[in-house]
Each structure stands twice: as structure tokens, then as C-alpha cells.
Design a protein around this motif. Structure first.
Motif, PDB file in Angstrom:
ATOM      1  N   TYR A  68      80.473  80.755  24.839  1.00 13.66           N
ATOM      2  CA  TYR A  68      80.046  80.115  23.597  1.00 13.66           C
ATOM      3  C   TYR A  68      78.537  79.828  23.638  1.00 13.66           C
ATOM      4  CZ  TYR A  68      84.542  79.470  21.259  1.00 13.66           C
ATOM      5  OH  TYR A  68      85.714  79.666  20.598  1.00 13.66           O
ATOM      6  N   GLY A  69      78.026  79.411  24.784  1.00 14.70           N
ATOM      7  CA  GLY A  69      76.583  79.206  24.918  1.00 14.70           C
ATOM      8  C   GLY A  69      75.829  80.506  24.695  1.00 14.70           C
ATOM      9  N   GLY A  70      76.349  81.594  25.258  1.00  9.98           N
ATOM     10  CA  GLY A  70      75.730  82.906  25.057  1.00  9.98           C
ATOM     11  C   GLY A  70      75.752  83.340  23.603  1.00  9.98           C
ATOM     12  N   ARG A  71      76.856  83.066  22.919  1.00 18.85           N
ATOM     13  CA  ARG A  71      76.946  83.412  21.500  1.00 18.85           C
ATOM     14  C   ARG A  71      75.938  82.613  20.673  1.00 18.85           C
ATOM     15  NH1 ARG A  71      81.387  86.474  19.524  1.00 18.85           N
ATOM     16  NH2 ARG A  71      80.366  86.210  17.507  1.00 18.85           N
ATOM     17  N   MET A  72      75.742  81.334  21.033  1.00 21.24           N
ATOM     18  CA  MET A  72      74.760  80.533  20.297  1.00 21.24           C
ATOM     19  C   MET A  72      73.351  81.074  20.517  1.00 21.24           C
ATOM     20  SD  MET A  72      76.089  76.601  20.299  1.00 21.24           S
ATOM     21  CE  MET A  72      76.043  76.367  22.049  1.00 21.24           C
ATOM     22  N   LEU A  73      73.098  81.655  21.670  1.00 18.93           N
ATOM     23  CA  LEU A  73      71.803  82.302  21.910  1.00 18.93           C
ATOM     24  C   LEU A  73      71.695  83.598  21.108  1.00 18.93           C
ATOM     25  CD1 LEU A  73      71.407  81.766  25.745  1.00 18.93           C
ATOM     26  CD2 LEU A  73      70.005  80.731  23.941  1.00 18.93           C
ATOM     27  N   SER A  74      72.741  84.434  21.159  1.00 19.08           N
ATOM     28  CA  SER A  74      72.660  85.735  20.486  1.00 19.08           C
ATOM     29  C   SER A  74      72.618  85.596  18.969  1.00 19.08           C
ATOM     30  CB  SER A  74      73.805  86.646  20.921  1.00 19.08           C
ATOM     31  OG  SER A  74      75.043  86.201  20.409  1.00 19.08           O
ATOM     32  N   MET A  75      73.211  84.529  18.410  1.00 19.50           N
ATOM     33  CA  MET A  75      73.171  84.378  16.949  1.00 19.50           C
ATOM     34  C   MET A  75      71.771  84.008  16.448  1.00 19.50           C
ATOM     35  SD  MET A  75      75.074  80.755  16.000  1.00 19.50           S
ATOM     36  CE  MET A  75      76.612  81.172  16.726  1.00 19.50           C
ATOM     37  N   GLN A  76      70.862  83.700  17.355  1.00 20.34           N
ATOM     38  CA  GLN A  76      69.487  83.389  16.964  1.00 20.34           C
ATOM     39  C   GLN A  76      68.628  84.642  16.800  1.00 20.34           C
ATOM     40  OE1 GLN A  76      67.545  80.197  19.202  1.00 20.34           O
ATOM     41  NE2 GLN A  76      69.539  79.713  20.086  1.00 20.34           N
ATOM     42  N   TYR A  77      69.192  85.800  17.058  1.00 17.46           N
ATOM     43  CA  TYR A  77      68.403  87.035  17.070  1.00 17.46           C
ATOM     44  C   TYR A  77      67.596  87.240  15.794  1.00 17.46           C
ATOM     45  CZ  TYR A  77      66.962  91.821  17.442  1.00 17.46           C
ATOM     46  OH  TYR A  77      66.200  92.949  17.477  1.00 17.46           O
ATOM     47  N   GLU A  78      68.231  87.176  14.648  1.00 20.40           N
ATOM     48  CA  GLU A  78      67.538  87.437  13.379  1.00 20.40           C
ATOM     49  C   GLU A  78      66.466  86.393  13.072  1.00 20.40           C
ATOM     50  OE1 GLU A  78      67.692  90.048  11.267  1.00 20.40           O
ATOM     51  OE2 GLU A  78      68.975  90.990  12.777  1.00 20.40           O
ATOM     52  N   ASP A  79      66.758  85.113  13.348  1.00 22.24           N
ATOM     53  CA  ASP A  79      65.843  84.041  12.964  1.00 22.24           C
ATOM     54  C   ASP A  79      64.752  83.758  13.990  1.00 22.24           C
ATOM     55  OD1 ASP A  79      67.274  83.620  10.637  1.00 22.24           O
ATOM     56  OD2 ASP A  79      68.596  82.161  11.580  1.00 22.24           O
ATOM     57  N   GLN A  80      65.084  83.825  15.265  1.00 24.50           N
ATOM     58  CA  GLN A  80      64.172  83.324  16.288  1.00 24.50           C
ATOM     59  C   GLN A  80      63.474  84.405  17.105  1.00 24.50           C
ATOM     60  OE1 GLN A  80      63.515  80.229  16.090  1.00 24.50           O
ATOM     61  NE2 GLN A  80      65.213  79.666  14.786  1.00 24.50           N
ATOM     62  N   ILE A  81      64.164  85.495  17.460  1.00 19.31           N
ATOM     63  CA  ILE A  81      63.569  86.443  18.415  1.00 19.31           C
ATOM     64  C   ILE A  81      63.260  87.805  17.805  1.00 19.31           C
ATOM     65  CG2 ILE A  81      64.493  85.319  20.450  1.00 19.31           C
ATOM     66  CD1 ILE A  81      66.702  87.371  20.553  1.00 19.31           C
ATOM     67  N   LYS A  82      63.159  87.858  16.491  1.00 21.96           N
ATOM     68  CA  LYS A  82      62.791  89.105  15.832  1.00 21.96           C
ATOM     69  C   LYS A  82      61.476  89.601  16.435  1.00 21.96           C
ATOM     70  CE  LYS A  82      63.723  89.099  11.569  1.00 21.96           C
ATOM     71  NZ  LYS A  82      63.686  88.786  10.148  1.00 21.96           N
ATOM     72  N   GLY A  83      61.428  90.871  16.775  1.00 23.15           N
ATOM     73  CA  GLY A  83      60.220  91.428  17.382  1.00 23.15           C
ATOM     74  C   GLY A  83      60.080  91.045  18.844  1.00 23.15           C
ATOM     75  N   SER A  84      61.197  90.791  19.515  1.00 19.19           N
ATOM     76  CA  SER A  84      61.215  90.443  20.951  1.00 19.19           C
ATOM     77  C   SER A  84      60.440  89.177  21.252  1.00 19.19           C
ATOM     78  CB  SER A  84      60.683  91.603  21.798  1.00 19.19           C
ATOM     79  OG  SER A  84      61.509  92.736  21.651  1.00 19.19           O
ATOM     80  N   ARG A  85      60.513  88.189  20.398  1.00 17.51           N
ATOM     81  CA  ARG A  85      59.863  86.897  20.624  1.00 17.51           C
ATOM     82  C   ARG A  85      60.863  85.947  21.294  1.00 17.51           C
ATOM     83  NH1 ARG A  85      54.549  86.365  18.481  1.00 17.51           N
ATOM     84  NH2 ARG A  85      54.876  84.388  19.522  1.00 17.51           N
ATOM     85  N   TYR A  86      61.266  86.284  22.505  1.00 17.52           N
ATOM     86  CA  TYR A  86      62.287  85.512  23.220  1.00 17.52           C
ATOM     87  C   TYR A  86      61.850  84.086  23.517  1.00 17.52           C
ATOM     88  CZ  TYR A  86      64.718  89.897  23.642  1.00 17.52           C
ATOM     89  OH  TYR A  86      65.371  91.055  23.349  1.00 17.52           O
ATOM     90  N   GLU A  87      60.547  83.843  23.545  1.00 17.22           N
ATOM     91  CA  GLU A  87      60.072  82.481  23.784  1.00 17.22           C
ATOM     92  C   GLU A  87      60.434  81.547  22.627  1.00 17.22           C
ATOM     93  OE1 GLU A  87      56.599  84.635  21.792  1.00 17.22           O
ATOM     94  OE2 GLU A  87      58.147  85.128  23.247  1.00 17.22           O
ATOM     95  N   ASN A  88      60.864  82.091  21.494  1.00 14.70           N
ATOM     96  CA  ASN A  88      61.252  81.278  20.343  1.00 14.70           C
ATOM     97  C   ASN A  88      62.719  80.841  20.372  1.00 14.70           C
ATOM     98  OD1 ASN A  88      58.672  81.488  19.295  1.00 14.70           O
ATOM     99  ND2 ASN A  88      59.168  83.244  18.016  1.00 14.70           N
TER     100      ASN A  88
END
Length: 131
Positions: A68-88
Motif C-alpha cells: 500500500y505504501g508503494g501504491r501511494m508512491l506510484s499514484m503520484q507519478y502524474e502529479d509529482q514525478i512527471k519528467g523524472s522529478r523523483y525529488e518531488n
């Protein structure tokens, strides 16, 4: 004990479903985003609260909590890490409340976290970059 005020940024969502073609569906009991004002940097994070009635399902609860923790991270893909901005990526917390634990585990609080362990040499990886 150090106490800090936390502000809820989003409404509590009950039975929140995250459904993707490749990862399938995960149903979160209670899900919301919160904000912790800090003096040097503000912190936004996601919180999931799960009420678990069956302490012994046919799988380890800890494995489901990590998932579930991993899913909460992966669901941020569109909003937070677009363009490989993993620091977001925002921090995530999945809190599990077990209603009927075995007698020897009643009243227990256990934390499972992502941590680094340098097995040899030196590594200057900052906790804020992986926690």
C-alpha cells in the motif's frame, strides 16, 4: 516528546480506489493528504489508515502494508514525478489498526520503514532523499 501541528489538505476519502491497468485495484479504507508546516521547509504527505479485522489473513499483513505504501508512491507519478522529478515525491504513511490481535500482541505499536544500511565504505545518501 516533540509535538507538531499537522493540517489536513484534502477531505477524508473512505474506500478510496486506485485502479491501474498494470497494478490492479487497491482499496484504501481512509485516505487523505496532510501538511506539516516546518520552519525551514513545508512537508506535504499522504496518509492511509486501514482498519484490519482479521489479524491472520492468508498473507502477511506487513507485506500488504508495504505494498500500500508503494501504491501511494506510484499514484503520484502524474502529479509529482512527471519528467523524472523523483525529488518531488511526497512522503507516505500507511497506518494499520488491528482490531483483534492475539493476546501477546495487544497494545503493541510496530513501525516498518525504509532505511539505508551502508555495508561497506561510505555513502553520503541523505535520509530526506529516500525517506
Amino acid at each position: 516528546m516533540n509535538q507538531k501541528e499537522v493540517h489536513r489538505l484534502s477531505p477524508f476519502i473512505t474506500q478510496f480506489e486506485d485502479d491501474t491497468l498494470k497494478e490492479g485495484k487497491a482499496v484504501f479504507d481512509i485516505f487523505f493528504m496532510a501538511h506539516l508546516p516546518e520552519s525551514d521547509q513545508d512537508i506535504d504527505f499522504y496518509i492511509n489508515i486501514e482498519i484490519q479485522d482479521d489479524f491472520y489473513p492468508n498473507y502477511p499483513l506487513s507485506a500488504r502494508g508495504v505494498y500500500y505504501g508503494g501504491r501511494m508512491l506510484s499514484m503520484q507519478y502524474e502529479d509529482q514525478i512527471k519528467g523524472s522529478r523523483y525529488e518531488n515525491l511526497k512522503k507516505v504513511y500507511s497506518i494499520w489498526i488491528c482490531l483483534n490481535p492475539p493476546k501477546e500482541e495487544r497494545g503493541s505499536i510496530t513501525e516498518i520503514s525504509l532505511d539505508k544500511k551502508v555495508l561497506r565504505g561510505y555513502n553520503k545518501l541523505r535520509k530526506k532523499d529516500y525517506d
